[in-house]
Structures are given as C-alpha cells and as structure tokens.
Design an enzyme around this catalytic site. Sequence first.
Site, mmCIF file in Angstrom:
data_model
loop_
_atom_site.group_PDB
_atom_site.id
_atom_site.type_symbol
_atom_site.label_atom_id
_atom_site.label_comp_id
_atom_site.label_asym_id
_atom_site.label_seq_id
_atom_site.Cartn_x
_atom_site.Cartn_y
_atom_site.Cartn_z
ATOM 1 N N ARG A 93 -9.852 64.141 -64.495
ATOM 2 C CA ARG A 93 -10.929 63.847 -63.552
ATOM 3 C C ARG A 93 -11.260 65.105 -62.750
ATOM 4 N NH1 ARG A 93 -14.986 60.302 -62.493
ATOM 5 N NH2 ARG A 93 -14.938 59.418 -60.402
ATOM 6 N N THR A 366 -22.088 57.760 -68.837
ATOM 7 C CA THR A 366 -20.751 58.212 -69.182
ATOM 8 C C THR A 366 -20.652 57.972 -70.673
ATOM 9 O OG1 THR A 366 -19.989 57.640 -67.001
ATOM 10 C CG2 THR A 366 -18.304 57.659 -68.695
ATOM 11 N N THR A 384 -17.212 61.806 -68.626
ATOM 12 C CA THR A 384 -18.474 61.646 -67.901
ATOM 13 C C THR A 384 -18.937 62.898 -67.168
ATOM 14 O OG1 THR A 384 -19.633 60.203 -66.322
ATOM 15 C CG2 THR A 384 -17.403 60.845 -65.731
ATOM 16 N N ASP A 408 -19.078 60.174 -56.480
ATOM 17 C CA ASP A 408 -18.146 59.043 -56.605
ATOM 18 C C ASP A 408 -17.217 58.921 -55.396
ATOM 19 O OD1 ASP A 408 -19.014 57.804 -58.877
ATOM 20 O OD2 ASP A 408 -17.543 58.706 -60.219
ATOM 21 N N SER A 438 -14.404 54.269 -62.027
ATOM 22 C CA SER A 438 -14.305 52.927 -62.624
ATOM 23 C C SER A 438 -13.962 53.005 -64.105
ATOM 24 C CB SER A 438 -15.647 52.191 -62.495
ATOM 25 O OG SER A 438 -16.002 52.060 -61.156
ATOM 26 N N GLY A 458 -20.871 52.929 -67.972
ATOM 27 C CA GLY A 458 -21.571 51.868 -67.248
ATOM 28 C C GLY A 458 -21.200 51.757 -65.786
ATOM 29 N N GLY A 459 -20.619 52.829 -65.219
ATOM 30 C CA GLY A 459 -20.304 52.794 -63.787
ATOM 31 C C GLY A 459 -19.446 51.596 -63.454
HETATM 32 O O1 DON Z 1 -16.087 57.560 -62.803
HETATM 33 C C1 DON Z 1 -16.925 56.701 -62.640
HETATM 34 O O2 DON Z 1 -16.674 55.538 -62.437
HETATM 35 C C2 DON Z 1 -18.371 57.079 -62.761
HETATM 36 N N1 DON Z 1 -18.553 58.483 -62.532
HETATM 37 C C3 DON Z 1 -18.812 56.675 -64.100
HETATM 38 C C4 DON Z 1 -20.257 56.863 -64.225
HETATM 39 C C5 DON Z 1 -20.748 56.145 -65.356
HETATM 40 O O3 DON Z 1 -20.114 55.363 -66.027
HETATM 41 C C6 DON Z 1 -22.099 56.413 -65.588
HETATM 42 N N2 DON Z 1 -22.404 55.949 -66.857
HETATM 43 N N3 DON Z 1 -22.286 55.202 -67.553
#
Ligand code: DON
Length: 557
Positions: A93, A366, A384, A408, A438, A458-459
């Site tokens: 990360r 992502t 991501t 985030d 997430s 998908g956040g």
């Molecule tokens: O780490 C996370 O939860 C977000 N940065 C993820 C973002 C995300 O999934 C966007 N796309 N699908």
Amino acid sequence: MLLFSVISCNDKKEKVTKKEIGLITKQAMVVSARVEASKIGTAILKKGGNAFDAMFATEMALAVAYPFAGNLGGGGFMVYRKNDGEIGALDYREKAPLAATRDMYLDDDGNIIKGKSTIGAMGIGIPGTVAGVFEAHRKFGSLRVQEILEPVIALAKRGVVVTAKQEKRLNNYRPLFDKVNKDSITFTHKWKENDTIKYPALAETLIQIQKNGKDEFYKGEIAKTLVKFIQDNGGIMTLEDLEKYEAKWRTPITFNYDGLRIISMSPPSSGGVCLAQIMNAIEPFELDKFGHNSTKAIQVITEAERRAYADRSHFLGDPDFVTIPQKELISKSYSNKRMSDFSFDKATSSADVSYGNVEIIESDETTHYSIIDQFGNAVSVTTTLNGAYGSKLYSSELGFFFNNEMDDFSSKPGEPNMFGLIGAKANEIAPEKRMLSSMTPTIVEKDGKLFMVVGTPGGSTIITSVLQTILNVHEFKMNMQAAVNAPRFHHQWLPDVVKMEPNSFDKETITELTSLGYTIDETTSRIIGKVSAILVLPNGTLEGGADKRGDDTADGF
Ligand code: DON
C-alpha cells in the site's frame, strides 16, 4: 461439475436458469482485467514459473495494458496460499510522504480544499507496487526478473489495442488529463476503439528496472526523475520518502464460515475485517433457503453490512499507527451482539447504528487478478491508483500515472473527505502512515483444500462484491462465471440506501424491501464490483470467472 447455475428463489417460487460457464482449464489460470495481462501471466506459468512469478508479470502487464488502474505509480495487496497450505499477505500500500500533515488538505478555516487530495501532485502517496512485486518475487519467485519482464517490455513496445470500454473511459477523463498535466500526454490524443497505443517511455522504464532491480525505482535514476517531476508539479514527495518505502508482510485475516475457511487482507485494508464481520453476522441465517437476491437474503446481508461499515469508519486504520480491536471485531460473539436488534419486520435505521451522518462514495478504478499455478499455489491481488488514472498526473518521461491514494485518508477527522469517505481519527493523515483501504483480495478453502481465489475493484463495494461472489457459489450453488455475473447490491451504513444494479432485481422484491423501510437506489448505482475469480471444481479442474462488466479475461492451460 455444475454446468448450469440454478438460482432458486424459494420466496418467489420461481426458477431462473442461466448458462454462464467460465473458461475451464486443467492446471493453471490467470484472470485479470485485460486479455494481454492474463496471457502474459499464463505464458510465465507455461515457462515453468510459479504463481508469484506470474503475479510479477501480470501486475506489470496491467500497468501497460490497463493504465486506468494497473500501475507502477500506485500500490496494492496480495494474499497467497501455497500448495502446502501456508498462507500469508503482502502489503504494498502507498504511504503518506514524510512532509504530510494531518491538516494538509484543509484551508485556514479548517474546511476541506476541494480536489487537493484527488487531483494532481498533492494527492500522491509513496508508490508501493514495484516494491511489492519484487518482495513477493524475492521470497517465492523462481524465474529471473529479467525473464519475467521480457514479455511485458515487448507488449509496451508493440502497443495495446484500445477496447470500446477503454475508448469511453479515455473520453471521460481527457479534460482532466488536460487540466492536470502541463504538457499534452499520450492520453490527450483522441484514441478510438481498435487503435493501438504504444508505450515506449514505459518500456524504457521497465528496461531500467529489469537491469537494476527495485533500487532503480526507489533510489536510482527513476527515483530522481520521479521526485523531480512530482515536485515540479507542486508535490511534496522526496527521495528520502522513496528510499524508506518498504512492502510489508502481514498476517492475513482468517475466519470460518459454514465449513469454509476464508483468508483475506488484514489492515491497513478494511477488507478482511469487514468481510469477517459481515459473514459472521449472516452465518446463523439460512440464506440458501431464502433464495438468491430474495427479500430476506437482501435484508440479512444489508443489516450485516450496515453494522460492519459503521465499525469500519470508526475503528480501522494503519495497524502500525493505531490499535485495532481486531480480535473482538471478527469474533462470532461480537457479530451476534451487533445483530441482536435485527428484525425481519423492519429495516434498522443507520442513524441508530453508529457515529456520524455522512456519505461514503468511492470510485471504481482499481483492479484485481487471481492466479492459480500448475503447482497448486494461489495468489489473489488487488492493485490500484485509487481514482481512474489516479491523480491524472502522468510522467511522459517515465510513462506512467501517479496515484491519488492520499484521498483514502480522512482529510478531516469526523467528516467525509473529497471522495465522501468517512473521516475518523484512526485514519487521519500522519507522515509514513498507510491510508485505510477496502481492497479485499481473498482465498477460500473448503475441506482444507484450495476452493476459490477472488477479488474485485469498486472502492467500498469491494467488500460486498467479494461477499456476494462467495455466497453465490457456496449458498446458491452457482458456478464461477454465473456467480461473478449475477446482479449485486450494496449497503455501507451511510448513506442509508441499498444500492442495486439497475434493472437487475425482481420488482416485487424491491416493493417488499421498500415497504419494510429500505431505501433502494437502483438508478444512480455505478458498477458494483468487477470480479476476477477462479474456482477449483470438484474434479480438480479450474473455472474462471471474468466479469462481464469489464474487458476481463481468463486464460490458462
Ligand atoms: O484502497 C481502496 O479501498 C481504494 N483506493 C480502492 C479504490 C477503488 O477500488 C477504486 N476502484 N475500483
């Protein structure tokens, strides 16, 4: 083997039969967001490489073929299960730069400055991806990095064909590319479906990494070019930030659900903890009897999600900075307590469940890939840039986009940040801290054996999409592809709505849920997840689940 997915909705006394079968292979498989990346991952396996070699290749190939989310300038998480049952997790990360401060996105009046954490150089966290793939390879890889990168470099030179979906995405974001970048970039051009985009600068960057290894990116010429570029564009990242970056091995979250053992990502992702909380909460209910996407099934899952997401916003952050009551949160007794006020007669109100009254909205940019190799090792990776094309800041010299992962964090504790994420002290900004995620790369065991590899972008909807994919197979007896394609819904405590994929749910179910006090949002829902998964079938063959919602593709042998 189940060749048809049979969804029996007992509540409705109706049966829906769908013929949706994914690619079946005997030995090995890679499922990712782009055919080029799945094929390169498979080619590495065919050469005798293992899942970790294929991870390196697939991750880098996505950085070339899927710049929307694949990256060198972002970060991710990997969960693995080796053929001897050993499990583990790698955290690559992004981190906040040393010069980051808690209030860096606030103006003098303490208000959030719109766009500062999402657009341009100030939103960038220290990239972790290159450290991640090298660390996984250092520990478990078998082929040489030089060999692994060969087909990726060839792809960058040869170029990648634009798909219809990609043309649409590039059109959507072109105005922002123009706004953020001082000069025009490759993506400023109006690319059309079937055009080929070549990536010579990225090929050169990869060649330098191929020659000089990870240090090239974190200490070498690339590091210098990268830092200068970010600082020239108003960012705060330094060479020291890059030098200090390390991928970290973590202990994955593990828990049991109705005879399955689930292995998923630990903090600084909220994925594993939330998934455990939700699955613990729903385990006592007979979902299979209720039926797939039936009123009762949706109620139970929604109420479990509501409670888990309320906890997420309050308790979770980087475990190196905050103490998380993880054991308690993922215990069965805690989930039972949390569900004690649930009733089938009436929706719980989110206002009665927990802290603030704010909205969580996350983006869909992502990407996840799942790998099983011919030796039986499994790798589940979500990676991501955060937003689509990250911060939109693109180094033409290095050939890649930078993340906007700083968004985030909660920019202002107690309030939503620019993406609408809930702010809490546990996830406030501090130098070198990792922002809460997430992402939920997950591996499932059944009877002590590898059963499924699953994950999605998908956040905030990542967690609930992984959940539904597992339930679709385990409770509702779908095969892998059908489980991935099946309509999904999502609740995240706040806003207090059940998001549903449009025109996918039974009208009567929606009417029933509405009368029970649920607010259904069918119209404004974006895609809820885009799952890449692999299922080990009873006869030992593999079935891919490549989401119809994207250009996702399974490949293997
Ligand atoms: O780490 C996370 O939860 C977000 N940065 C993820 C973002 C995300 O999934 C966007 N796309 N699908």
